[in-house]
Design an enzyme around this catalytic site. Structure first.
Site, PDB file in Angstrom:
ATOM      1  N   VAL A 156       0.928  -1.257  -0.250  1.00 30.03           N
ATOM      2  CA  VAL A 156       0.318  -0.197  -0.002  1.00 30.03           C
ATOM      3  C   VAL A 156       1.129   1.293   0.037  1.00 30.03           C
ATOM      4  O   VAL A 156       1.840   1.158   0.674  1.00 30.03           O
ATOM      5  CB  VAL A 156      -0.950   0.232   1.555  1.00 30.03           C
ATOM      6  CG1 VAL A 156      -2.162   1.712   1.297  1.00 30.03           C
ATOM      7  CG2 VAL A 156      -1.644  -0.701   1.489  1.00 30.03           C
ATOM      8  N   CYS A 157       0.824   2.207  -0.972  1.00 25.74           N
ATOM      9  CA  CYS A 157       0.888   4.017  -0.526  1.00 25.74           C
ATOM     10  C   CYS A 157       2.854   3.176  -1.137  1.00 25.74           C
ATOM     11  O   CYS A 157       3.172   2.556  -1.748  1.00 25.74           O
ATOM     12  CB  CYS A 157       0.735   4.286   0.579  1.00 25.74           C
ATOM     13  SG  CYS A 157       1.197   6.043   0.703  1.00 25.74           S
ATOM     14  N   THR A 158       3.445   3.857  -0.514  1.00 29.49           N
ATOM     15  CA  THR A 158       5.526   3.882  -0.534  1.00 29.49           C
ATOM     16  C   THR A 158       5.958   2.382  -0.404  1.00 29.49           C
ATOM     17  O   THR A 158       6.750   2.466  -0.030  1.00 29.49           O
ATOM     18  CB  THR A 158       5.969   5.035   0.148  1.00 29.49           C
ATOM     19  OG1 THR A 158       5.542   5.175   1.470  1.00 29.49           O
ATOM     20  CG2 THR A 158       5.462   6.234  -0.773  1.00 29.49           C
TER      21      THR A 158
END
Lengths: 224, 224
Positions: free
Chosen positions: A97-99
């Site tokens: 998720v995300c970075t």
């Protein structure tokens, strides 16, 4: 199914709690928070955190891995990168998720692969060998990457579908009443007002340091 | 602005982490987790929890209160109910997510007032004197209630708008990339397949005991 939710210093809480809530109540899922050491891991705000109940080395064969994003992607936790490289060989699903995608890329998992991350970090992802795709959830084989922070909920619902069927995924969605109704339409750079995108980019460029955020905020306030 | 995020045994993690993530990075917001005692408070799954850094009595005048839902609403934490009754007199906003509304109702805050909660607990809310409204976020004066679990994100974005203006709310929405794209349309009883609604209601009626969930799951699996 053993599902390892990875924690590291300065992770973002919602990135991992979204998938946690979707995955944890499904019977047969054994969810475990892992980190380089057991105990409390502090989030990027310094105001909260979650407890890792197992060390990375204690979980050598997870079926599913979820790596959250955070503000630590210029100083990666090397033990997490090494562990990801090892366990990815035998996972059923490797996800971020995300970075968190920066971690997958650093572990060599996204080499030449389509993937997504937080919109403000796409250049960093590409520097590490992935091909950035501006979609909310990108599935390529057993690797699933999701966009910024809140996208982990959408990603995890797809995981439940893959693992347990659409009926179970719908049951979970109804259980957490996931019928989102954002009051504004500013959730992606393609939709937000250009001024807001520029301000967010300025704030995020410096990894949301307190000073950068304060500057952005003052702009927004004076513009309101 | 001091924002008190309330914890009690068996709270639901996403209920409070959604608002936390929306509210915490806004400068000027001072977010604090409170509970009857300091230290780790275990969530309804028993697999996670959050740390309360202050006791309820240490936070007698919060500007904003957020009460999450959980599976403990048949055995309310009396210290939380008493504290809510006291602090509501001077809050700027008193809010709840999911069955957190049961706490507000028990404290007398929702007497004769329109409010919402998790769809499966609306009868309980009405027994306690509120008028259930089937909306995602219900605002009545300074009292804001939100529907099940994931709705706290939508609610908190409205709070940021009220407190800091629409520009700040859009900036936060873009920062957490809240551009939801649920893979299914089963997030409310009005939208989910009737069979899924019945199964969820059966599972939730008994407060999601492990056995009830297992039975529901077997139905869903055999139907898939």
């Amino acid at each position: 199914m053993q599902i390892a939710l990875v924690l590291y210093p300065k992770f973002t809480l919602l990135d991992i709690v979204g998938p946690f809530q979707v995955l944890v109540d499904v019977p047969g899922n054994d969810v475990v928070f892992v980190a380089s050491n057991e105990g409390l891991v502090i989030d990027h705000t310094g105001r909260s955190g979650l407890v890792a109940s197992a060390r990375l080395g204690d979980v050598p064969n997870p079926d599913v891995v979820v790596v959250p994003g955070g503000l630590g992607d210029t100083e990666l936790d090397a033990s997490v990168v090494r562990w990801l490289r090892d366990v990815h060989a035998t996972t059923t699903w490797t996800t971020s998720v995300c970075t968190g995608a920066i971690y997958l890329a650093a572990a060599g998992i996204l080499e030449g692969l389509d993937a997504t991350t937080h919109w403000a970090r796409k250049e960093r992802l590409e520097q590490l060998g992935a091909r950035y795709v501006a979609e909310r959830v990108v599935e390529r084989g057993k690797v699933i990457t999701a966009a910024g922070v809140s996208s982990g909920i959408d990603m995890a619902l797809r995981l439940v579908e893959h693992m347990h069927g659409i009926g179970m995924a719908e049951l979970v969605q109804l259980g957490i009443e996931y019928d989102p109704q954002p009051p504004f339409d500013a959730g992606s750079p393609a939709k937000a007002p250009a001024e807001i995108v520029e301000l967010a980019r300025a704030g995020l460029a410096d990894q949301l340091s307190d000073e950068a955020v304060r500057e952005v905020v003052e702009h927004v306030r004076s513009a309101s």
